[in-house]
Design a protein around this motif. Structure first.
Motif, PDB file in Angstrom:
ATOM      1  N   PHE A   1       5.130  -1.272  -0.365  1.00  0.00           N
ATOM      2  CA  PHE A   1       3.806  -1.032   0.178  1.00  0.00           C
ATOM      3  C   PHE A   1       3.608  -1.236   1.750  1.00  0.00           C
ATOM      4  CE2 PHE A   1       2.978  -2.918  -4.206  1.00  0.00           C
ATOM      5  CZ  PHE A   1       3.348  -1.639  -4.764  1.00  0.00           C
ATOM      6  N   LEU A   2       4.331  -2.337   2.228  1.00  0.00           N
ATOM      7  CA  LEU A   2       4.197  -2.859   3.664  1.00  0.00           C
ATOM      8  C   LEU A   2       4.752  -1.953   4.553  1.00  0.00           C
ATOM      9  CD1 LEU A   2       3.129  -5.161   5.498  1.00  0.00           C
ATOM     10  CD2 LEU A   2       5.404  -6.158   5.076  1.00  0.00           C
ATOM     11  N   ILE A   3       6.125  -1.381   4.344  1.00  0.00           N
ATOM     12  CA  ILE A   3       6.650  -0.621   5.238  1.00  0.00           C
ATOM     13  C   ILE A   3       5.984   0.804   5.628  1.00  0.00           C
ATOM     14  CG2 ILE A   3       8.741   0.944   5.497  1.00  0.00           C
ATOM     15  CD1 ILE A   3      10.343  -1.181   3.986  1.00  0.00           C
ATOM     16  N   PRO A   4       5.361   1.445   4.605  1.00  0.00           N
ATOM     17  CA  PRO A   4       4.530   2.496   5.313  1.00  0.00           C
ATOM     18  C   PRO A   4       3.533   2.116   6.084  1.00  0.00           C
ATOM     19  CG  PRO A   4       5.056   2.768   2.878  1.00  0.00           C
ATOM     20  CD  PRO A   4       5.620   1.311   3.450  1.00  0.00           C
ATOM     21  N   LEU A   5       2.680   0.751   5.821  1.00  0.00           N
ATOM     22  CA  LEU A   5       1.565   0.372   6.552  1.00  0.00           C
ATOM     23  C   LEU A   5       1.729   0.076   8.118  1.00  0.00           C
ATOM     24  CD1 LEU A   5      -0.175  -1.378   3.667  1.00  0.00           C
ATOM     25  CD2 LEU A   5      -0.503   0.712   4.348  1.00  0.00           C
ATOM     26  N   VAL A   6       3.001  -0.236   8.250  1.00  0.00           N
ATOM     27  CA  VAL A   6       3.326  -0.675   9.543  1.00  0.00           C
ATOM     28  C   VAL A   6       4.218   0.260  10.531  1.00  0.00           C
ATOM     29  CG1 VAL A   6       2.968  -3.075   9.055  1.00  0.00           C
ATOM     30  CG2 VAL A   6       5.536  -2.019   9.189  1.00  0.00           C
ATOM     31  N   THR A   7       4.925   1.238   9.762  1.00  0.00           N
ATOM     32  CA  THR A   7       5.746   2.352  10.297  1.00  0.00           C
ATOM     33  C   THR A   7       4.681   3.183  11.035  1.00  0.00           C
ATOM     34  OG1 THR A   7       7.378   2.092   8.507  1.00  0.00           O
ATOM     35  CG2 THR A   7       7.290   4.086  10.032  1.00  0.00           C
ATOM     36  N   PRO A   8       5.158   3.674  12.346  1.00  0.00           N
ATOM     37  CA  PRO A   8       4.267   4.570  13.229  1.00  0.00           C
ATOM     38  C   PRO A   8       4.289   5.816  12.715  1.00  0.00           C
ATOM     39  CG  PRO A   8       6.336   4.140  14.416  1.00  0.00           C
ATOM     40  CD  PRO A   8       6.102   3.072  13.092  1.00  0.00           C
ATOM     41  N   ARG A   9       4.486   6.304  11.419  1.00  0.00           N
ATOM     42  CA  ARG A   9       4.389   7.549  10.781  1.00  0.00           C
ATOM     43  C   ARG A   9       4.232   7.600   9.265  1.00  0.00           C
ATOM     44  NH1 ARG A   9      10.077  10.785  11.572  1.00  0.00           N
ATOM     45  NH2 ARG A   9       8.979  12.349   9.982  1.00  0.00           N
ATOM     46  N   ARG A  10       4.117   8.534   8.597  1.00  0.00           N
ATOM     47  CA  ARG A  10       4.033   8.589   7.207  1.00  0.00           C
ATOM     48  C   ARG A  10       5.439   8.347   6.679  1.00  0.00           C
ATOM     49  NH1 ARG A  10      -1.334  10.126   5.646  1.00  0.00           N
ATOM     50  NH2 ARG A  10      -0.598  10.319   3.481  1.00  0.00           N
ATOM     51  N   VAL A  11       5.513   7.569   5.623  1.00  0.00           N
ATOM     52  CA  VAL A  11       6.629   7.314   5.009  1.00  0.00           C
ATOM     53  C   VAL A  11       6.533   7.451   3.269  1.00  0.00           C
ATOM     54  CG1 VAL A  11       8.322   5.403   4.340  1.00  0.00           C
ATOM     55  CG2 VAL A  11       7.297   5.643   6.643  1.00  0.00           C
ATOM     56  N   SER A  12       7.538   7.986   2.619  1.00  0.00           N
ATOM     57  CA  SER A  12       7.293   8.075   1.451  1.00  0.00           C
ATOM     58  C   SER A  12       8.466   7.436   0.682  1.00  0.00           C
ATOM     59  CB  SER A  12       7.873   9.532   0.768  1.00  0.00           C
ATOM     60  OG  SER A  12       6.809  10.571   1.382  1.00  0.00           O
ATOM     61  N   PHE A  13       8.221   6.621  -0.334  1.00  0.00           N
ATOM     62  CA  PHE A  13       8.751   5.623  -1.227  1.00  0.00           C
ATOM     63  C   PHE A  13       8.708   6.497  -2.693  1.00  0.00           C
ATOM     64  CE2 PHE A  13       8.951   2.486   1.897  1.00  0.00           C
ATOM     65  CZ  PHE A  13      10.185   1.705   1.541  1.00  0.00           C
TER      66      PHE A  13
END
Length: 210
Positions: free
Chosen positions: A39-51
């Motif tokens: 949950f945290l990685i998509p919130l702090v990455t400077p673009r949208r991330v899918s998991f």
């Protein structure tokens, strides 16, 4: 809404975000200490991330489905080799569309804080897609939501993005050894960022190829 809340609750210290390409396919390969990691990685990455996320997370309630959909999680069944391979194919589809995909090569969360040997699904994705791999180290998430605790609590976390890594198809056509070597290099890069002790073995709770 989720980003401001996460910054207040977790006070993330984000390092090396410039290493994440703003466009084009990229694989974010991270260590795994807590359920909050994905949950945290998509919130702090400077673009949208899918998991990838277990199908049942989308079926628990309206709010659970809305949350996982809101962070671009992809519902997948779990538990069989076929399901694991289908998950990789789904991830490959994200990359071929130019998206960012996050993966925990260890499979399951570390119960003792050590970093475990990576499953080769991450290398399969990197070689098949040609996408760069950015190693990611999460530090402190095991204190935010320890194993067995149902909800995260406020606390300080650090997220480190390493330099991009590229993996070409093997010249000799031997995919297995090439995937193993690439995966070991990715895990070494993650471990160098996180400072975790190497377990040297697979996480026994991990299943499948991811």
């Amino acid at each position: 809404m989720l980003v401001p809340l996460s910054r207040v609750a977790f006070r993330p210290d984000v390092q090396g975000a410039r290493n994440v390409p703003r466009r084009g396919p990229v694989i974010l390969a991270a260590n795994h200490l807590s359920v909050v990691d994905s949950f945290l990685i998509p919130l702090v990455t400077p673009r949208r991330v899918s998991f990838l996320a277990k199908q049942e997370y989308f079926e628990r309630s309206f709010f659970s489905r809305a949350f996982f959909s809101g962070i671009d999680a992809i519902p997948v069944p779990r538990g069989t080799y076929r399901a694991a391979q289908e998950s990789l194919e789904t991830a490959l589809g994200v990359l071929r569309l130019g998206g960012a995909f996050g993966i925990h090569p260890e499979g399951s969360r570390s119960r003792d804080g050590r970093i475990y040997r990576g499953r080769t699904g991450v290398a399969w994705l990197a070689i098949a897609s040609g996408a760069p791999v950015v190693p990611v180290a999460l530090c402190g998430t095991e204190r935010i939501q320890p194993i067995g605790q149902p909800y995260p609590k406020p606390g300080k976390v650090v997220v480190k993005f390493g330099e991009q890594m590229f993996f070409a198809p093997p010249a000799d056509g031997r995919q297995g050894p090439a995937r193993r070597k690439a995966t070991d290099e990715i895990m070494a890069a993650i471990g160098a960022l996180s400072g975790q002790e190497e377990a040297g073995v697979y996480n026994e709770l991990s299943t499948g190829t991811t």
